[in-house]
Design a protein around this motif. Structure first.
Motif, PDB file in Angstrom:
ATOM      1  N   GLU A 282      16.562  26.664  37.325  1.00 47.98           N
ATOM      2  CA  GLU A 282      17.595  27.594  37.752  1.00 47.98           C
ATOM      3  C   GLU A 282      17.252  28.135  39.141  1.00 47.98           C
ATOM      4  O   GLU A 282      16.192  28.701  39.356  1.00 47.98           O
ATOM      5  N   LYS A 283      18.162  27.969  40.096  1.00 45.96           N
ATOM      6  CA  LYS A 283      17.904  28.429  41.460  1.00 45.96           C
ATOM      7  C   LYS A 283      18.730  29.656  41.833  1.00 45.96           C
ATOM      8  O   LYS A 283      18.388  30.383  42.758  1.00 45.96           O
ATOM      9  N   GLU A 284      19.849  29.896  41.152  1.00 42.45           N
ATOM     10  CA  GLU A 284      20.649  31.101  41.364  1.00 42.45           C
ATOM     11  C   GLU A 284      21.448  31.397  40.099  1.00 42.45           C
ATOM     12  O   GLU A 284      21.732  30.491  39.317  1.00 42.45           O
ATOM     13  N   VAL A 285      21.764  32.667  39.922  1.00 47.31           N
ATOM     14  CA  VAL A 285      22.481  33.119  38.725  1.00 47.31           C
ATOM     15  C   VAL A 285      23.871  33.582  39.127  1.00 47.31           C
ATOM     16  O   VAL A 285      24.036  34.351  40.080  1.00 47.31           O
ATOM     17  N   ILE A 286      24.866  33.126  38.400  1.00 48.27           N
ATOM     18  CA  ILE A 286      26.246  33.591  38.567  1.00 48.27           C
ATOM     19  C   ILE A 286      26.635  34.230  37.237  1.00 48.27           C
ATOM     20  O   ILE A 286      26.519  33.600  36.182  1.00 48.27           O
ATOM     21  N   VAL A 287      27.064  35.471  37.281  1.00 44.45           N
ATOM     22  CA  VAL A 287      27.303  36.188  36.036  1.00 44.45           C
ATOM     23  C   VAL A 287      28.613  36.959  36.098  1.00 44.45           C
ATOM     24  O   VAL A 287      28.936  37.577  37.127  1.00 44.45           O
ATOM     25  N   VAL A 288      29.381  36.892  35.036  1.00 46.22           N
ATOM     26  CA  VAL A 288      30.628  37.648  34.935  1.00 46.22           C
ATOM     27  C   VAL A 288      30.292  39.143  34.979  1.00 46.22           C
ATOM     28  O   VAL A 288      29.378  39.614  34.287  1.00 46.22           O
ATOM     29  N   ASP A 289      31.029  39.882  35.796  1.00 42.70           N
ATOM     30  CA  ASP A 289      30.716  41.283  36.078  1.00 42.70           C
ATOM     31  C   ASP A 289      30.585  42.126  34.809  1.00 42.70           C
ATOM     32  O   ASP A 289      29.744  43.034  34.734  1.00 42.70           O
ATOM     33  N   GLU A 290      31.382  41.816  33.811  1.00 43.69           N
ATOM     34  CA  GLU A 290      31.392  42.580  32.562  1.00 43.69           C
ATOM     35  C   GLU A 290      30.013  42.675  31.910  1.00 43.69           C
ATOM     36  O   GLU A 290      29.691  43.668  31.248  1.00 43.69           O
ATOM     37  N   VAL A 291      29.174  41.639  32.104  1.00 46.15           N
ATOM     38  CA  VAL A 291      27.863  41.625  31.451  1.00 46.15           C
ATOM     39  C   VAL A 291      26.708  41.573  32.451  1.00 46.15           C
ATOM     40  O   VAL A 291      25.549  41.409  32.068  1.00 46.15           O
TER      41      VAL A 291
END
Length: 476
Positions: A282-291
């Protein structure tokens, strides 16, 4: 022969191991070519290729049973010397973690396929019998990286020898001693089975010139490269059949349906494994704002992360990236280094057990766009999964190497998988599950995403031959 390394089951303390490593390195520097201490290592690339060609003619005449015996011996050598190899790699390259490299050697020894994956297709009918059998290419030229020097040599060696090939390595100059020690062990294994020599060969001092000879030599039938985008370009322009494993910059997407606590643990474990050196990590994290806040909370509170804010992020960028001729590149002094070492370089004293450095940023941030190969994770917030998929496609950069996602929504997982279209797609697990560590399936350290073979194994290093017998060899 004087014993330089360990037998299976022998235990020594750290001081003894350090002495053994030092002895091995000294011998790898000083022993004459082709002595019993240093089998398969040559001063000249042309001589190495010639020796591999002679060896391949002998190997091709041997039954699969003999290849299996050689591979079994190679596996034994890996397991008996896994700690020495791990320590050699860390000492020579300054990258990674000894404990994690030991695990990688175990993975190679136990889960790299041999001859069992080389299958025959057959058709029998009114017009006779047709077989499609798999045969070797001949002599393979292989480029290996500094990130997994011995692991790649062993993994390639097992698969290529299983297929009936011999292999000529041009290892990364920054990891030559470790790679060549692995070549030596392969040849020791082969000699113990049947006085085979030079099934795997290398040169003492690899250079760009030796690599150029390898790429152009008429006796090299296939090129296999594991490295960065530069070597991939060279392979694709060589005029030969090539398999190229290059850059990845794998994103991991977390949506609102994921088990957030587990996602945090899995992401940090994957990104910090061997200090983020594996190309699948994993080189970067993309996360839905809600969580997003919940994910960051668990990364900090339960998974030994350190979060940077504001000016600290700029200091990090100025430390781990170097500008040259208007372009940014990695500062090699920090590739594969511990998170605490990187933090200290920017004036932050963090606990030694810190696994990973995290920060929030936009998708345009250089620390997020660049594949760092360091235990650093930029976190990008998105409003929903569709924006997350769009962002992941952008950051993955069309390498089609690896991508990861945490979600319990099958439709979201499906959309993500189709959009990224990568050789490896890991769902709800650390990235290393994609190469069989905590996941099903075989392992490999050459993932040829750019040329389409994906996770290579012995079958990848064979050519198909169709054999037809008309109106015979069938019973009705």
């Amino acid at each position: 022969m004087e014993q330089d390394y360990l037998e299976e089951g022998e235990e020594v303390n750290d001081a003894q191991l350090k002495e053994i490593v030092a002895n091995v390195v000294m011998k790898m520097n000083g022993i004459a070519p082709n002595s019993n201490h240093h089998l398969g290592i040559f001063e000249d690339m042309n001589e190495a290729i010639a020796a591999a060609k002679v060896a391949q003619k002998k190997l091709r005449q041997m039954p699969l049973e003999t290849r299996d015996q050689i591979i079994d011996k190679i596996r034994e050598k890996i397991m008996a010397n896994k700690e020495i190899l791990a320590r050699m790699a860390v000492e020579e390259t300054g990258m990674g973690k000894v404990g994690h490299k030991i695990l990688k050697h175990e993975l190679v020894a136990k889960k790299t396929p041999g001859t069992e994956c080389i299958k025959i297709d057959a058709w029998s009918g009114d017009q006779g019998l047709t077989l499609v059998e798999r045969g070797p290419y001949g002599v393979i030229g292989a480029i290996t990286p500094s990130t997994n020097p011995s692991e790649t040599v062993f993994c390639n060696g097992i698969g290529m020898i299983a297929a009936g090939n011999t292999v000529v390595f041009n290892p990364h100059p920054g990891a030559t001693k470790t790679a060549n020690f692995a070549v030596n062990l392969i040849n020791e294994a082969a000699k113990e089975v049947g006085e085979f020599e030079n099934l795997a060969v290398s040169i003492r001092k690899p250079t760009l010139e030796s690599g150029d000879i390898l790429f152009k030599h008429p006796d090299i039938d296939l090129l296999v490269a594991t490295g960065g985008p530069g070597i991939v370009k060279v392979i694709l322009q060589s005029g030969k059949k090539g398999m190229a494993a290059g850059a990845g910059n794998p994103p991991v997407l977390v949506d609102e349906t994921a088990n957030i606590r587990k996602a945090a643990e899995d992401i940090v474990n994957g990104a910090s494994f061997d200090n983020n050196l594996p190309c699948i990590a994993e080189k970067e994290v993309i996360v839905v704002d809600e969580v997003a806040d919940e994910l960051i909370y668990y990364m900090l509170s339960e998974n030994d992360c350190y979060m940077l804010r504001g000016e600290e992020i700029n200091r990090l960028a100025n430390t781990v990236l170097i500008e040259k001729n208007g372009k940014y590149m990695l500062n090699r002094d920090f590739v594969g280094r511990d998170a605490s070492v990187i933090l200290k370089a920017i004036g932050i004293d963090a606990p030694e057990q810190t696994k990973c450095i995290i920060f929030e940023g936009c998708k345009e941030n250089l620390l997020i766009k660049e594949e760092l190969m360091m235990p650093i994770l930029g976190i990008v917030r998105v409003k929903d999964v569709d924006e997350g998929i769009e962002t992941a496609v952008l950051l993955e950069g069309g390498n089609r190497h690896s991508a990861h996602m945490h979600s319990s929504n099958v439709n979201n997982l499906t959309k993500y998988g189709k959009a990224l279209d990568t050789a490896i797609f890991v769902k709800n697990a650390p990235s290393y599950a994609g190469i069989g560590f905590g996941g099903e399936g075989f392992t490999t350290f050459t993932i040829a995403s750019k040329t389409g073979e994906g996770l290579t194994n012995a079958l990848s290093f064979t050519r198909a031959r169709r054999c037809v017998m008309s109106n015979a060899l069938y019973i009705r």
